[in-house]
Design a protein around this motif. Structure first.
Motif, short mmCIF file in Angstrom:
data_model
loop_
_atom_site.label_atom_id
_atom_site.label_comp_id
_atom_site.label_asym_id
_atom_site.label_seq_id
_atom_site.Cartn_x
_atom_site.Cartn_y
_atom_site.Cartn_z
N LEU A 63 0.83 -1.20 0.00
CA LEU A 63 0.00 0.00 0.00
C LEU A 63 0.87 1.26 0.00
N ILE A 72 0.84 4.22 -2.82
CA ILE A 72 0.65 5.63 -2.47
C ILE A 72 1.80 6.48 -3.02
N PHE A 97 1.38 6.89 -6.70
CA PHE A 97 0.32 7.86 -6.99
C PHE A 97 0.86 9.28 -6.90
N ALA A 155 4.54 11.50 5.84
CA ALA A 155 4.09 10.12 5.61
C ALA A 155 5.06 9.12 6.22
#
Length: 86
Positions: A8, A12, A15, A47
């Motif tokens: 994941l 991300i 993206f 993040a």
């Protein structure tokens, strides 16, 4: 389960990597590349901090070592950023 979380994170990152050019194209003309770079660093650093806080696997020694490595990398990156911004 852990492997899925890491996948994941990769999705991300992909993206955000793929949308950078679109954001720059749609941004006002007064926005500088330095502003985009700073914003990307802010989002990416936040993040990573969130990922470390969620996993809580990192011991204090590992976090201190990572901070030292980051500061040394910053000394190498900062002159390049100043050079390219001017």
């Amino acid at each position: 389960m852990k492997g899925n979380i890491y996948s994941l994170f990769v999705l991300i990152a992909a993206f955000f990597w793929g949308t950078t050019g679109t954001v720059q194209a749609l941004a006002p003309e007064s926005a500088t590349p330095l502003a985009f770079g700073a914003f990307r660093l802010l989002i990416g650093g936040s993040a990573m901090l969130l990922a470390v806080w969620i996993s809580r696997e990192a011991s204090r020694e590992k976090l201190v070592m990572a901070a030292r490595i980051f500061s040394r990398c910053l000394y190498g990156v900062l002159p390049a950023a100043v050079f390219h911004s001017g």
